[in-house]
Design a protein around this motif. Structure first.
Motif, mmCIF file in Angstrom:
data_model
loop_
_atom_site.group_PDB
_atom_site.id
_atom_site.type_symbol
_atom_site.label_atom_id
_atom_site.label_comp_id
_atom_site.label_asym_id
_atom_site.label_seq_id
_atom_site.Cartn_x
_atom_site.Cartn_y
_atom_site.Cartn_z
ATOM 1 N N GLU A 80 0.840 -1.196 0.000
ATOM 2 C CA GLU A 80 0.000 0.000 0.000
ATOM 3 C C GLU A 80 0.876 1.247 0.000
ATOM 4 O OE1 GLU A 80 -2.449 -0.250 3.436
ATOM 5 O OE2 GLU A 80 -3.695 -1.891 2.656
ATOM 6 N N ALA A 81 0.290 2.353 -0.402
ATOM 7 C CA ALA A 81 1.006 3.625 -0.347
ATOM 8 C C ALA A 81 1.401 3.921 1.095
ATOM 9 C CB ALA A 81 0.126 4.740 -0.903
ATOM 10 N N GLY A 82 2.644 4.365 1.268
ATOM 11 C CA GLY A 82 3.160 4.646 2.590
ATOM 12 C C GLY A 82 4.018 3.538 3.160
ATOM 13 N N ASP A 83 3.994 2.352 2.556
ATOM 14 C CA ASP A 83 4.827 1.245 3.042
ATOM 15 C C ASP A 83 6.305 1.561 2.861
ATOM 16 O OD1 ASP A 83 2.559 -0.107 3.658
ATOM 17 O OD2 ASP A 83 2.762 -1.663 2.106
ATOM 18 N N LYS A 84 7.113 0.984 3.734
ATOM 19 C CA LYS A 84 8.558 1.183 3.671
ATOM 20 C C LYS A 84 9.170 0.312 2.578
ATOM 21 C CE LYS A 84 8.883 2.097 8.658
ATOM 22 N NZ LYS A 84 9.438 1.614 9.948
ATOM 23 N N VAL A 85 10.229 0.842 1.960
ATOM 24 C CA VAL A 85 10.977 0.120 0.935
ATOM 25 C C VAL A 85 12.465 0.289 1.235
ATOM 26 C CG1 VAL A 85 11.324 -0.239 -1.540
ATOM 27 C CG2 VAL A 85 9.186 0.745 -0.719
ATOM 28 N N PHE A 86 13.211 -0.796 1.081
ATOM 29 C CA PHE A 86 14.633 -0.775 1.427
ATOM 30 C C PHE A 86 15.491 -1.135 0.222
ATOM 31 C CE2 PHE A 86 12.151 -1.914 5.134
ATOM 32 C CZ PHE A 86 12.632 -1.051 6.107
ATOM 33 N N GLY A 87 16.597 -0.442 0.052
ATOM 34 C CA GLY A 87 17.579 -0.814 -0.958
ATOM 35 C C GLY A 87 18.415 -1.979 -0.474
ATOM 36 N N THR A 88 18.842 -2.829 -1.381
ATOM 37 C CA THR A 88 19.641 -4.010 -1.014
ATOM 38 C C THR A 88 21.095 -3.901 -1.458
ATOM 39 O OG1 THR A 88 19.113 -5.166 -3.071
ATOM 40 C CG2 THR A 88 17.589 -5.464 -1.212
ATOM 41 N N GLU A 89 21.407 -2.889 -2.283
ATOM 42 C CA GLU A 89 22.750 -2.732 -2.851
ATOM 43 C C GLU A 89 23.174 -3.957 -3.653
ATOM 44 O OE1 GLU A 89 25.482 -1.606 0.200
ATOM 45 O OE2 GLU A 89 24.493 0.317 0.572
ATOM 46 N N ASP A 90 22.202 -4.663 -4.217
ATOM 47 C CA ASP A 90 22.476 -5.821 -5.062
ATOM 48 C C ASP A 90 21.475 -5.820 -6.213
ATOM 49 O OD1 ASP A 90 23.678 -8.094 -6.003
ATOM 50 O OD2 ASP A 90 22.964 -9.428 -4.413
ATOM 51 N N VAL A 91 21.761 -6.630 -7.240
ATOM 52 C CA VAL A 91 20.859 -6.742 -8.388
ATOM 53 C C VAL A 91 20.106 -8.063 -8.293
ATOM 54 C CG1 VAL A 91 22.277 -5.307 -9.900
ATOM 55 C CG2 VAL A 91 22.721 -7.775 -9.763
ATOM 56 N N VAL A 92 19.170 -8.263 -9.225
ATOM 57 C CA VAL A 92 18.401 -9.508 -9.227
ATOM 58 C C VAL A 92 19.318 -10.669 -9.599
ATOM 59 C CG1 VAL A 92 16.406 -10.706 -10.191
ATOM 60 C CG2 VAL A 92 16.346 -8.221 -9.912
ATOM 61 N N ARG A 93 19.283 -11.712 -8.784
ATOM 62 C CA ARG A 93 20.092 -12.908 -9.012
ATOM 63 C C ARG A 93 19.209 -14.138 -9.053
ATOM 64 N NH1 ARG A 93 25.620 -12.522 -7.881
ATOM 65 N NH2 ARG A 93 26.278 -10.402 -7.348
ATOM 66 N N VAL A 94 19.705 -15.187 -9.711
ATOM 67 C CA VAL A 94 18.976 -16.456 -9.765
ATOM 68 C C VAL A 94 19.924 -17.589 -9.409
ATOM 69 C CG1 VAL A 94 17.270 -15.727 -11.456
ATOM 70 C CG2 VAL A 94 19.446 -16.654 -12.251
ATOM 71 N N PRO A 95 19.395 -18.667 -8.829
ATOM 72 C CA PRO A 95 20.238 -19.839 -8.582
ATOM 73 C C PRO A 95 20.637 -20.494 -9.895
ATOM 74 C CG PRO A 95 17.949 -20.325 -8.085
ATOM 75 C CD PRO A 95 18.019 -18.858 -8.356
#
Length: 504
Positions: A80-95
């Motif tokens: 929802e609008a107002g929710d917190k979002v955090f940066g991970t300093e990483d890109v999308v990875r896959v196994p």
């Protein structure tokens, strides 16, 4: 025992860094249609993985001065609008790795087959640079598709990019799946990527691979039409990364992308939702770039880099056979040739419905198995001449004996190019079939009996020329005596079909 435990605990404590920790935090300003607009993340980089307060993930697609356009990789129902979002300093990875073999997963490597979670030892970014020119080698080894029309007329090589293009429901997926099934006894790892497809269509493709192929050497990546747009967008990149693990370890991989037309539509949808400027024909201007940087990753590596290969078979859909449309035009210019499927041929029952006039493989005979190249060297020209003659003789007139022979031979060529779905042929069977038509052995058979000849051919070779069949399968070139034995075997088979009462 106590001293050992204490020593291990002390070692772990020494590795802990005590002190304040800084992290980026923003908030959701807008959310909808699989895209979130986020403020407060001024240091986020492009394509960075973002984590929402509820555990969902997305990646930064657009970086504006005041807002970040984040494409969601999970359902947006709990955001929802107002929710917190955090940066991970990483890109999308896959196994990546062997743990994925035999599994059906989503583009993030999460299982969709009800099996255990993937416990891969390594992960890799979905966006990776294509191999440099100096790290590549010539494409010289064949990919045996098991389809006579492809292996004889438009041969594919390991490391090649060959587009499969045609209208809706003309057999594009079937052709690609048959190629995967044909690798049952080869050393190739196969990755099938379904983008925006109906679940029933994906299920049929998987069932065919499980029934006819070696599914334990396959990976299926599914981003269905019901999946978030972000998953559909990253699907081809994730599948390529999974394949590159094997290529970079000296193995050979085959990737089917089904299909890039739907991927382009997803890209356009995301671009418009994130307020990017559209380009030609209302597509974003970089739609060529997203596919070029993907398909450039297909390559044959040099010996110094392990000698592995990644072969790509992207699929694209046309409307009313329009090959000059924007997306097909882009892909044709990126790839090393195209297999064009024709709706008219398909509805006439000529399957695979390959248009031999518009299809081309720009690598071609350099990768074709030598034994098949020797027996099929005039097949394409003979077939092209037959098609022209057939067209002109429709206007009436009595062709002479020579033209009649050419029409008879051409009809048999067309008959051997027809093939039931999910029944790819071995190289020895293809050689025998082409020899049968080139040497006139099939001229006496009615065209409808060619299918009977094809069905009986594997058993005939197993009984009449088993050593030759095994030698060809092992990559050995047959001798003149071997070819003579094959001719004797198929001549006997044709005689039995033509005169079944004489078989004893």
């Amino acid at each position: 025992m106590h001293d050992t435990w204490l020593s291990d605990a002390e070692d772990r404590l020494k590795q802990i860094t005590l002190g304040p920790a800084a992290y980026q935090m923003g908030r959701v300003e807008e959310i909808g249609d699989g895209v979130a607009m986020i403020s407060g993340l001024g240091n986020v980089r492009l394509d960075e993985l973002l984590r929402f307060d509820g555990g969902q993930f997305g990646f930064a697609q657009v970086l504006d001065d005041d807002l970040i356009g984040c494409v969601l990789l999970d359902a947006a129902t709990a955001i929802e609008a107002g929710d917190k979002v955090f940066g991970t300093e990483d890109v999308v990875r896959v196994p990546v790795g062997e743990a994925l073999l035999g599994r059906i997963v989503d583009p993030l490597g999460r299982p969709l087959d009800g099996g255990d979670p993937i416990t891969a030892r390594h992960t890799m970014p979905i966006e990776r640079a294509a191999p440099a020119i100096i790290d590549r080698d010539l494409v010289t080894e064949p990919v045996q598709t098991g389809l006579v029309v492809i292996d004889t007329l438009f041969p594919l090589g390991r490391g090649q990019r060959e587009l499969i293009v045609g209208d809706h429901s003309t057999g594009k997926t079937t052709l690609a799946v048959d190629t995967i099934i044909a690798q049952k006894s080869s050393d190739m790892i196969c990755i099938y990527i379904a983008i925006g497809q109906k679940s029933s269509s994906v299920r049929r493709a998987i069932d065919a691979m499980q029934k006819g192929g070696n599914f334990d050497r396959c990976i299926v990546v599914v981003a269905s039409a019901a999946a978030p747009p972000g998953l559909q967008w990253i699907a081809p990149y994730a599948g390529f990364t999974m394949a590159e693990y094997f290529r970079d370890n000296g193995q050979d991989a085959l990737v089917v992308i089904d299909d890039l037309s739907k991927h382009a539509a997803t890209h356009r949808e995301i671009a418009l939702l994130t307020r990017q400027s559209p380009g030609r024909e209302a597509f974003p201007g970089d739609v060529f770039y997203i596919h070029a940087r993907l398909l450039e990753r297909a390559a044959k590596l040099s010996g110094a880099k392990g000698g592995g290969s990644l072969t790509a078979l992207p699929i694209a859909e046309t409307d009313a056979g329009n090959l000059s449309a924007y997306i097909p035009t882009n892909l044709i210019s990126i790839t090393d040739g195209q297999i064009v499927l024709d709706a008219k041929l398909f509805h006439e029952g000529q399957k695979p419905a390959v248009d031999v006039g518009l299809s081309v493989s720009r690598v071609g005979g350099k990768t074709q198995a030598k034994v098949l190249r020797d027996v099929a060297k005039s097949l394409r020209l003979d077939y092209a001449q037959f098609l022209e003659m057939e067209m002109f003789t429709r206007f009436g007139g009595m062709p002479d004996a020579h033209v009649k022979r050419q029409l008879t031979r051409g009809a048999r060529i067309r008959a051997i190019l027809k093939q039931p779905q999910h029944l790819p042929m071995s190289l020895a069977e293809e050689v025998a079939l082409v020899l049968a038509v080139q040497e006139g052995i099939l001229d006496g058979l009615p065209p409808e009996e060619v299918a009977t000849f094809r069905a009986a051919l594997p058993d005939a070779l197993a009984d009449g020329a088993p050593e030759v069949r095994n030698a060809i399968a092992a990559g050995k070139d047959p001798s003149a005596d071997d070819i003579a034995l094959i001719l004797s075997t198929i001549t006997t088979l044709a005689g039995h079909i033509l005169h079944p009462d004489d078989a004893s």
